[in-house]
Each structure stands twice: as structure tokens, then as C-alpha cells.
Design an enzyme around this catalytic site. Structure first.
Site, PDB file in Angstrom:
ATOM      1  NE  ARG A   1     -10.041  -0.557  -8.223  1.00  0.00           N
ATOM      2  CZ  ARG A   1      -9.202   0.261  -7.600  1.00  0.00           C
ATOM      3  NH1 ARG A   1      -8.820   1.401  -8.174  1.00  0.00           N
ATOM      4  NH2 ARG A   1      -8.695  -0.073  -6.433  1.00  0.00           N
ATOM      5  CG  ASP A   2      -5.195  -0.755  -8.068  1.00  0.00           C
ATOM      6  OD1 ASP A   2      -4.840   0.257  -8.688  1.00  0.00           O
ATOM      7  OD2 ASP A   2      -4.848  -0.981  -6.906  1.00  0.00           O
TER       8      ASP A   2
ATOM      9  CG  HIS B   1      -3.669  -2.575  -1.749  1.00  0.00           C
ATOM     10  ND1 HIS B   1      -4.571  -2.962  -2.725  1.00  0.00           N
ATOM     11  CD2 HIS B   1      -2.828  -1.708  -2.359  1.00  0.00           C
ATOM     12  CE1 HIS B   1      -4.286  -2.347  -3.861  1.00  0.00           C
ATOM     13  NE2 HIS B   1      -3.220  -1.573  -3.669  1.00  0.00           N
TER      14      HIS B   1
ATOM     15  CG  HIS C   1       1.311  -0.155  -4.682  1.00  0.00           C
ATOM     16  ND1 HIS C   1       1.046   0.485  -5.871  1.00  0.00           N
ATOM     17  CD2 HIS C   1       0.098  -0.413  -4.119  1.00  0.00           C
ATOM     18  CE1 HIS C   1      -0.262   0.622  -6.014  1.00  0.00           C
ATOM     19  NE2 HIS C   1      -0.864   0.085  -4.959  1.00  0.00           N
TER      20      HIS C   1
ATOM     21  CB  CYS D   1      -0.682   5.659  -6.642  1.00  0.00           C
ATOM     22  SG  CYS D   1      -1.399   7.214  -6.071  1.00  0.00           S
TER      23      CYS D   1
ATOM     24  CG  ASN E   1      -1.684  -3.033  -7.119  1.00  0.00           C
ATOM     25  OD1 ASN E   1      -2.044  -2.475  -6.105  1.00  0.00           O
ATOM     26  ND2 ASN E   1      -2.177  -2.717  -8.308  1.00  0.00           N
TER      27      ASN E   1
END
Length: 308
Positions: free
Chosen positions: A12-13, A203, A205, A236, A245
Site C-alpha cells: 500500500r504505502d 510509523h 521514515h 510522502c 519508510n
């Protein structure tokens, strides 16, 4: 030995900002593989409009084809009421809702104010009405590249508002890679004290190289749930210079080497990490897959015996 629970978000991300569409069959095969590695959760896809995120336009098909493994929760991102309607049909185990704690970032990323986002997510939560557990990801919790540091009080205010709506969990997101270990420890300690019943996930990065340091700071402060992305994919679009990430395999290897119980079959996971560059068509940031495990021993040079 502390048990740590990992959620991999690569399909997904990670995949949502790839320049080329990842074939549905590759997504399904990768998710099926990750399901056998011991992850607590896998964020499979997003039920966002295909026009907004064309890379995940196959959400229904992917959810319908994956092989579900007992003990693994398959979570999906749900942006709005229409997304929730589609997601309910997919039989996802959890819905992940997202908004930013930074007003400017929320306007840039979601094209609406924080209050409008909160109202929309409230509508989703009430529509779902307990049929599927809900997690809310609070983006830019450690800083916004346009506003600077977001006060911890703001994060706690939104956390309280969502807790009052009955969500199961919150993910505290370092969307733009601005967190530092001291800040992370303070945030972790405060949120655990104020929201002991919420399932808290952190979460991170690795934008400025502090991703694993922040994982360690959170773990030492008592956080037991983390997001990661195979190979370190993701990022992002509204964070200048932002990289992906944290790499799931890098973070899991670090915690495993320190004696934490991650529940992950690391050699099996590295096998899928080695395949990832072929799936996406480019190199990925993960380090352990390149260097090997710290406890992988190598034969000594032949001349060593002559020197003993």
C-alpha cells in the site's frame, strides 16, 4: 523477552507512489509470501479513488485473491465513506483512516482542513459501527516540513477525540522523517500513560537516517507495534526530500539481534526482499538484504591457517 508486532505496508504505502503499475499477480504473490513470514498485520491496499491513486486501482481484485493466513490481520486504507463501503465488501480485518495533525500538510495532502477531515472520518467510524476494527493514522505527528514541530498537545487532542469515538488503535506517524529519539521517547511515554487501552503503533521514515534509532527509542519506551515497509519503499509526496519508510527487514533484524521477539522468520523475509527490486524495477534502500545478517559467518581467507 518483549514481543514486538510488525505491520508491513509495502503493497500500500510502498507501491502507491511507484511510477509504474505493479501487476496484480505480483502484489498477490508478495502478500501471500509476507503472510508466511510472521507479520501481525499487512496493509494490503487502499480503497481510495483509482483516479487519485491509480497504482492501487486493483484493490478489490487483490483483496479477493490473497490467501489469508490465520493470525495475520489484513488491513486497508479507507479515506472516506465511499471507500468504507467498498472496504466492507472486501472483508478486511481492519480499516486504517488517515489525517494530518498539521493543518498545512492536511491541506496539501488531503485538500481539506483538519476539522473537515475529522468530520469525514467521524462519519466513516459511525457508518462502520463496530463491524470492522478501526485504526487512525495521525500523519506529521513529529513535525511538518511547512509548519515545523507539531505540539505534542495537538497529537494528544486528536488522539482523545478519536478514542472517544471508540477506535481500536492509533498510529503515530513520522510522515516526513523529522522525528528524533528523544522526541519519540517523550511521545511514547505520554501516549501510553494517557491512552492505555488504545493499540498504539509507531510509523517512521528514514528521511534523515534516524529511522532505526527512533524505532529503538520507541521500543525502549514500551511501544510494541511498528509499521515498516519491505525494502524501505514508500514516501510522502508533500515532504521535500523524503525517502521511504523504515525497512521492515532492517528494523526487525536490529530488534531480533538485541533479544526482542519479533515473531518473524527473517531468512524467509530476506528472500522476498531480494525479489523486490525485480518487482518494482529499481534498487531499494534496505541494507540487511545487501550485507546479510550479523550472525551470518563467512569463511576466513585461506592464508589464515598459515598464520595460526
Amino acid at each position: 523477552m518483549t514481543r514486538i508486532y510488525f505491520n508491513d505496508v509495502v503493497t500500500r504505502d510502498g507501491f502507491q507512489i511507484e511510477p509504474n503499475f505493479i501487476p496484480t499477480e505480483d502484489k498477490v504473490r508478495l502478500i501471500n509470501g509476507l503472510s508466511e513470514c510472521g507479520f501481525a498485520k499487512i496493509e494490503v491496499t487502499s480503497f481510495t479513488s483509482p483516479k487519485a491513486i491509480p497504482m492501487l486501482r486493483d484493490a478489490e481484485e487483490v483483496m479477493g485473491k490473497i490467501k489469508r493466513v490465520a493470525g495475520v490481520e489484513y488491513t486497508v486504507l479507507v479515506p472516506n465513506l465511499r471507500g468504507a463501503e467498498r472496504a466492507l465488501e472486501s472483508r478486511a480485518d481492519e480499516f486504517n483512516l488517515v489525517m494530518s495533525t498539521s493543518e498545512t500538510h492536511n491541506l496539501a495532502n488531503l485538500r481539506m482542513t483538519r476539522e473537515k477531515s475529522f468530520a469525514g472520518l467521524t462519519e466513516v467510524i459511525r457508518y462502520v459501527d463496530g463491524r470492522t476494527p478501526i485504526n487512525v493514522s495521525l500523519s506529521t505527528s513529529f513535525g511538518c516540513p511547512m509548519e515545523g514541530e507539531v505540539p505534542q498537545e495537538v497529537i494528544e487532542l486528536f488522539a482523545q477525540r478519536f478514542a472517544d469515538l471508540g477506535v481500536r488503535g492509533l498510529t503515530i506517524c513520522d510522515t516526513t522523517g523529522m522525528a528524533n529519539p528523544s522526541q519519540v521517547a517523550k511521545m511514547a511515554e505520554s501516549l501510553q500513560k494517557k491512552f492505555p487501552k488504545l493499540q498504539l503503533t509507531f510509523h517512521f521514515h528514514n528521511t534523515r537516517g534516524m529511522g532505526l534509532a527512533n524505532v529503538l527509542a520507541a521500543a525502549q519506551a514500551g511501544i510494541i507495534r511498528f509499521d515498516g515497509s519491505l525494502g524501505g519503499l514508500g514516501g510522502c509526496p508533500y515532504a521535500p526530500g523524503a525517502s521511504g519508510n523504515i525497512s521492515s527487514e532492517d528494523a526487525i533484524h536490529m530488534l531480533d539481534a538485541m533479544g526482542y521477539d519479533t515473531g518473524i522468520d527473517i531468512p524467509k523475509l530476506l528472500g522476498f526482499a531480494r525479489e523486490l527490486p525485480m518487482i518494482v524495477g529499481h534498487a531499494v534502500p534496505g541494507q540487511v538484504v545487501k550485507a546479510g545478517l550479523t550472525y551470518d559467518l563467512h569463511p576466513a581467507p585461506s592464508f589464515i591457517n598459515d598464520l595460526r
